[in-house]
Design a protein around this motif. Structure first.
Motif, PDB file in Angstrom:
ATOM      1  N   LYS A 178      47.952  33.007  24.128  1.00 32.30           N
ATOM      2  CA  LYS A 178      48.225  34.289  25.027  1.00 32.30           C
ATOM      3  C   LYS A 178      48.277  34.592  23.762  1.00 32.30           C
ATOM      4  CE  LYS A 178      51.069  37.089  28.326  1.00 32.30           C
ATOM      5  NZ  LYS A 178      52.253  36.446  29.766  1.00 32.30           N
ATOM      6  N   SER A 206      46.521  42.811  28.101  1.00 36.80           N
ATOM      7  CA  SER A 206      47.152  41.291  29.372  1.00 36.80           C
ATOM      8  C   SER A 206      46.286  40.204  29.360  1.00 36.80           C
ATOM      9  CB  SER A 206      47.633  41.855  30.967  1.00 36.80           C
ATOM     10  OG  SER A 206      46.492  42.241  30.976  1.00 36.80           O
ATOM     11  N   GLU A 258      46.969  36.624  32.372  1.00 35.71           N
ATOM     12  CA  GLU A 258      47.765  36.374  32.770  1.00 35.71           C
ATOM     13  C   GLU A 258      47.353  34.851  33.440  1.00 35.71           C
ATOM     14  OE1 GLU A 258      47.080  38.160  36.196  1.00 35.71           O
ATOM     15  OE2 GLU A 258      46.946  40.111  35.012  1.00 35.71           O
ATOM     16  N   MET A 270      47.225  31.358  35.703  1.00 33.86           N
ATOM     17  CA  MET A 270      46.543  30.946  36.890  1.00 33.86           C
ATOM     18  C   MET A 270      47.179  29.156  36.960  1.00 33.86           C
ATOM     19  SD  MET A 270      45.467  34.028  37.651  1.00 33.86           S
ATOM     20  CE  MET A 270      44.634  34.996  37.111  1.00 33.86           C
ATOM     21  N   ASP A 271      48.121  29.276  37.148  1.00 37.32           N
ATOM     22  CA  ASP A 271      48.658  27.209  36.674  1.00 37.32           C
ATOM     23  C   ASP A 271      48.673  26.557  38.223  1.00 37.32           C
ATOM     24  OD1 ASP A 271      50.239  28.603  33.981  1.00 37.32           O
ATOM     25  OD2 ASP A 271      51.811  29.479  35.145  1.00 37.32           O
ATOM     26  N   PHE A 298      42.578  31.272  33.142  1.00 35.73           N
ATOM     27  CA  PHE A 298      43.273  32.694  33.119  1.00 35.73           C
ATOM     28  C   PHE A 298      42.612  33.645  32.511  1.00 35.73           C
ATOM     29  CE2 PHE A 298      41.901  30.819  28.911  1.00 35.73           C
ATOM     30  CZ  PHE A 298      41.442  31.673  27.811  1.00 35.73           C
ATOM     31  N   ARG A 299      43.034  34.942  32.734  1.00 35.83           N
ATOM     32  CA  ARG A 299      42.517  35.933  33.309  1.00 35.83           C
ATOM     33  C   ARG A 299      42.609  36.953  32.303  1.00 35.83           C
ATOM     34  NH1 ARG A 299      43.985  39.051  38.652  1.00 35.83           N
ATOM     35  NH2 ARG A 299      43.372  36.784  39.288  1.00 35.83           N
ATOM     36  N   SER A 355      42.175  41.152  30.660  1.00 38.92           N
ATOM     37  CA  SER A 355      42.174  42.713  30.794  1.00 38.92           C
ATOM     38  C   SER A 355      41.478  42.908  29.292  1.00 38.92           C
ATOM     39  CB  SER A 355      43.351  43.378  31.365  1.00 38.92           C
ATOM     40  OG  SER A 355      42.658  42.635  33.158  1.00 38.92           O
TER      41      SER A 355
END
Length: 86
Positions: free
Chosen positions: A31, A42, A44, A46-47, A54-55, A57
């Motif tokens: 990150k 960002s 984010e 997904m765990d 991860f996403r 943006s």
């Protein structure tokens, strides 16, 4: 070069990636590396899925290769989700 496949597009078009990192401290490193890129808004994770996803943006168009390189520099892989077929 295809604009939609080779780039992360701003506004309502976040891009999903899969990574081989699994521990929380590894995800933090990823990150931080991605957030250091100009235009990233960002990241984010997904765990609840395997492998971790991860996403990303963005506020301006960023080439996917820059995200892949940032993750590679901290010792992990980032594969755009559209390239995977299960």
């Amino acid at each position: 070069m295809e604009v939609l496949l080779d780039n992360v597009i701003p506004e309502n078009h976040p891009r999903m990636f899969t990574t081989n990192a699994s521990e929380h401290k590894e995800l933090i490193k990823i990150k931080q590396a991605i957030m250091a890129l100009d235009g990233v808004e960002s990241v984010e994770f997904m765990d609840v899925v395997f492998p971790k996803q991860f996403r990303v943006s963005v506020s301006k168009m960023i080439e996917v290769r820059f995200i892949e390189e940032a993750v590679n520099d901290v010792g992990f892989n980032a594969i755009p989700r559209e390239y995977l077929s299960f």
